[in-house]
Write an enzyme that holds these catalytic residues in place. Sequence first.
Site, PDB file in Angstrom:
ATOM      1  N   TYR A 308       0.765  -1.119   0.245  1.00 32.01           N
ATOM      2  CA  TYR A 308       0.441  -0.212   0.222  1.00 32.01           C
ATOM      3  C   TYR A 308       0.835   0.755  -0.121  1.00 32.01           C
ATOM      4  CZ  TYR A 308      -3.783   2.933   1.480  1.00 32.01           C
ATOM      5  OH  TYR A 308      -4.862   4.085   1.875  1.00 32.01           O
ATOM      6  N   CYS A 309       0.532   1.741  -0.947  1.00 32.34           N
ATOM      7  CA  CYS A 309       1.480   3.823  -0.834  1.00 32.34           C
ATOM      8  C   CYS A 309       2.880   2.684  -1.101  1.00 32.34           C
ATOM      9  CB  CYS A 309       0.740   4.038   0.121  1.00 32.34           C
ATOM     10  SG  CYS A 309       1.815   6.061  -0.117  1.00 32.34           S
ATOM     11  N   LEU A 310       4.291   4.198   0.035  1.00 37.19           N
ATOM     12  CA  LEU A 310       5.124   3.525  -0.376  1.00 37.19           C
ATOM     13  C   LEU A 310       5.570   1.876  -0.164  1.00 37.19           C
ATOM     14  CD1 LEU A 310       6.682   6.837   1.080  1.00 37.19           C
ATOM     15  CD2 LEU A 310       6.734   5.764  -1.002  1.00 37.19           C
ATOM     16  N   LEU A 336      -1.276  -1.575  -3.915  1.00 34.99           N
ATOM     17  CA  LEU A 336      -2.627  -0.416  -4.226  1.00 34.99           C
ATOM     18  C   LEU A 336      -2.459   1.286  -3.233  1.00 34.99           C
ATOM     19  CD1 LEU A 336      -4.075  -2.374  -1.327  1.00 34.99           C
ATOM     20  CD2 LEU A 336      -4.707  -2.233  -3.382  1.00 34.99           C
TER      21      LEU A 336
END
Length: 577
Positions: A308-310, A336
């Site tokens: 998710y993200c980074l 994501l």
Amino acid sequence: MDRASDVAWRSIDRVFRARIGRLTAGISPVGLSEAYFDWLGHLWMSPGKQAQLVEKAWRKAGRIGLYWMQCISASNPSPCIDPLPQDDRFVAAEWQQWPHKLIYQNFLLHQQWWHNATTGVDGIDKHHERVVEFVTRQLLDVVSPSNIPWLNPEVSTATIKQGGLNLVRGMRHFHEDWLRLVGGRPPVGAEQFKVGVNVAVTPGKVVYRNRLIELIQYSPTTDDVYAEPVLIVPAWIMKYYVLDLSPHNSLVRYLVERGHTVFMISWKNPTGSDRDLGMDDYRELGIIAALGAIDAICDHRKTHAVGYCLGGTLLAIAAAAMARNGVDRFASITLLATLVDFTDPGELGLFISESEVSFLESMTWEQGYLDTHQMAGAFQLLRSNDLIWSRALRSYLLGVRPPMNDLMAWNADATRLPYRMHSEYLRRLYLDNDLASGRYKVGGRTIFLTDIRIPIYAVGTEKDHVAPWRSVFKLHHLTDTDVTFVLTTGGHNAGIVSEPGHKNRSFQMATKNTADRDTDPETWMTTAPRFEGSWWPTWQSWLARHSTGRVAPPPLGNMAIGLAPIADAPGTYVLER
């Protein structure tokens, strides 16, 4: 001696810049000045642009003058300018009454003129142009009539009806918020959501811990499970439980109830003693260490990895490095709201330049980490109308506290970032874009995303200010494997926390194979079919199709090799402040 002297003088520079940074909320005054000097210099050398702006000013003055006359002679004239689609400051019925409709129309025309003035100037550096346009927009938002009590009809009406009690409550709210801010306490209402009590409550055990992570294994609820476990890698800039919020919107609970063995990385909240932890440490002590523990617990089965993200960016780096070394550990990868190409990271990129990164490095060097307030301020600026001014209007002028929910409470529960890691990801990813450019090295070897050959499921969100979906979409052009791409309604967080039954949710989805690399995002958007509801069920079905069958649930931990459960979920790292 010369080297020691050089280090000493540089230390003085860093301390000096760090002190300034505390006064400027981490914004480099040199970088900002450079952008404005670039704009002003090129505007001065563009007499045609200047003449055009003068012409536009006269035309807008004529339009507002004509509108003023129409307001006098007609009961309800058509507006001369409409707000932008995302601007809901003037939607209330009171704004359509005299003289307020004239006031806000005049403001919107001024706002449009300044947009014309700060964009389209020949010769200006494009990054500087975006900085000037963004900062000017923020300054205009400060003086918006919606923020001035005597110009805002909603405030005036509420003040008259309540005899000024709304302003009294607003002052109390402001005082309370200020005390919480300077005291480092969460916003009002966040205390309703307690980690391990009513959020992050999916049952499980911490089965592994090192200096950087706790690995949570969630308890099965089905008689059998899919053979391949799921490892979730959240971003390290926030607490992991955005994916395990309340029971009704917990992605973890959703997967467990459908027969998946789920593991979650919970990152430690670093302190000054962790200043030298870098990107490689987060990859090795995070993803690689977690995979080692999962191997022992799940009998060396492949893993469905989710980032998710980074956390997704780090997962992509780890997957590419493992593929380059011939390590076959993943059954699939899900990303994501994840960027792997940082050419256009949206408005967040406005804060990324050599001057700004050097300035931030000085701040984090002194204390050993980037603190949560500095990071939160940058994200709030990206959506100042929603996250700053509309809340200030309701809380301080109307005297009404916006209700707190679990996602908002989580958003206030940030983590610090170590000095070295923060510097490395800003420089190697945002500033230099090494990963997408084929220059990122792991263990001295350059890695390539094209080495990843397993199926990828990627999710972008329509209103993402952190990872714009068109930039997330670039994954199509950087990989040589099948990519199933989903574009869902909502923003960076709300679009991901999009449980079945969530109102007003829909998504588009299509799969590209290795022959479809040339598809552009606009073409994809017009051709991909749209589906109503949450994307979660579709993703879970995708995971099931890429699994090899069902088996008996694995034990929680593996006591035979020293992986006995350490603590109940949610563990201890998530509770660190």
